[in-house]
Design an enzyme around this catalytic site. Structure first.
Site: not given
Ligand code: MG
Length: 456
Positions: A36-37, A76, A80, A129, A131, A154, A229, A281-282, A302
């Site tokens: 994540d991130d 996010c 997903r 996660k 989300h 998150s 994240h 994810d990003n 992001k």
């Molecule tokens: Mg993310």
């Protein structure tokens, strides 16, 4: 004696033949580790000068490292939704970030990778996660996953009012938990607030157990990590009191987790039957400074449709199938995984919905070029850029008049990966073609959007 030896030899041959047949017929396991991130530049094998990621680097050495791989959104939830359904986020109705106050989620009518693989009787687990909606109709167990363990959204949501949420202070305190985010097992909250220091370790233990318990049948493990994240938390053995080291420490624990998963696959004896994908994810949350990562050499991070927001690291390993030690510049994206896995598992794609992803199986096996030659960059419901081959066109529009184009920039990515030199004036034909391509695609997509899941 001679007869006994002959019989033993024949039995051994028969046995290895049966194992060969079983393995040849068995569809592969799929493990998707989804950070994540984590930014494009946040790995040793992607050129980071100081971060230590030996297990991610090992994936690159034993598999293929992709340089032109995309997530479908710079945030996010939308990212997903696309990965799991093989569709542009806008088609699924999830274009933004879901919050605990929202009564919506991934529509139960969507078909996820887990549901596609269920056709071939895969065991499926989501560990990490989610989300995509925290209410029961939207949870992983309602979307084809046999089991779920992790946070429904998150780790910086559900802030506890009045508590100090300064990230440096939280990192230094070790025990402060100013977010009341729940930890869930299937549909039940088992801990609140989730003890985030031990989250990566506990999710890893769950994943190792799942692999060990399902060695004898095909499985799909979807492992979307809660971190890096923010807020960042780690176990004691990875902790460094200096907040400047928070990101490196967190990534070191995720890297350790990758090593544990790879080891579990080896110990289960299914290494050659398992395709492992590692991606993000990003892009990195640059505004969080030393608590966020880096997309270098890409521009921005992001929330942005510059490459730094959506081009992500991607590693794939499958011994004997995916070339080892290779760097691939072929284009791919997370929503291509659904049709790719379906092809490799020999199952059908969902017929009821438009699938935007493409089957990359021949490309990742090193047998053909990528069938993906274009990619559309959406932020929310707005199309902001399009890439075809080496060229990327940005279309900036006024916020209140999305039908208007305010400015146009054209970048040649192979020679200008940082999107610094606008070449629109020099290439009017390419600008015209890509503008038409973008407009036509946007109209088609907006004419066939599906409904977001809602409990109203
Ligand atoms: Mg993310």
């Amino acid at each position: 004696m001679k007869e006994t030896i002959r019989f033993a030899a024949l039995a051994a041959i028969a046995c290895s033949f049966l194992t060969f047949v079983a393995n040849a017929e068995r569809p592969p396991n799929f493990v998707v580790i989804f950070a994540d991130d984590q930014g494009y530049g946040d790995m040793g094998c992607y050129g980071h000068p100081t971060l230590k990621t030996p297990n991610m680097d090992r994936l690159a050495k034993e598999g293929t490292r992709f340089t032109d791989f995309y997530s479908l959104a710079p945030i996010c939830s939308a990212s997903r939704a696309a990965l799991l359904t093989g569709s542009y986020p806008l088609r699924t109705g999830i274009t933004g970030v879901l919050f605990p106050r929202h009564q919506i989620g991934l529509n139960p009518d969507e078909t996820t990778i887990a549901e596609v693989l269920k056709q071939a009787n895969y065991a499926t687990a989501c560990i990490g996660k989610w989300h995509l909606g925290h209410l029961p109709p939207f949870l992983p167990t309602a979307h084809g996953f046999d089991s779920y363990y992790g946070l429904p959204y998150s780790n910086d949501m559900d802030p506890i009012q009045g508590e100090n949420r300064n990230l440096d202070r939280v990192w230094q305190s070790r025990t402060a938990l100013p977010w009341n985010v729940p930890l869930m097992r299937n549909e039940i909250i088992v801990e609140r607030p989730a003890q985030q220091q031990t989250l990566t370790r506990r999710c890893t233990e769950e994943a190792v157990r799942f692999i060990r318990d399902h060695a004898n049948r095909p499985f799909f493990l979807y492992m979307p990590h809660t971190m890096p994240h923010v807020p960042l938390y780690v176990e004691d053995e990875f902790y460094d009191p200096d907040p400047q080291q928070a990101y490196a420490a967190t990534l070191a624990e995720i890297d350790w987790s990758v090593g544990q998963v790879l080891e579990a696959i080896e110990e289960a004896g299914v290494e050659e039957q398992t395709l492992v994908v590692y991606t993000s994810d990003n892009g990195p949350w640059l505004g969080k400074k030393h608590h966020g990562g880096s997309a270098l050499p890409l521009r921005s991070g992001k929330f942005s449709t510059y490459e730094g927001g959506m081009r992500v690291p991607c590693l794939m390993k499958w011994p004997g199938k995916i070339p080892a030690g290779k760097v691939s510049r072929e284009m791919g994206a997370t929503f291509d995984l659904l049709p790719t896995f379906a092809a490799l598992a020999g199952v059908e794609l969902p017929k009821e919905n438009i699938i935007d992803g493409k089957d990359l199986s021949k490309m990742i096996l090193g047998k053909k070029r990528s069938p993906r030659d274009r990619f559309f960059y959406y932020r929310g419901a707005r199309l902001e850029a399009v890439r075809r081959g080496p060229w990327k066109l940005h279309l900036r529009r006024p916020r209140n008049r999305p039908e208007e184009i305010r400015s146009i920039n054209l970048y040649h990515l192979p020679s200008d990966i940082g999107e610094q030199r606008d070449e629109a004036a020099l290439n009017p034909e390419i600008v015209k073609e890509l503008t038409q391509l973008a407009t036509a695609f946007d109209q088609e997509l907006k004419s066939s959007v599906r409904e977001v899941g809602s409990i109203d």
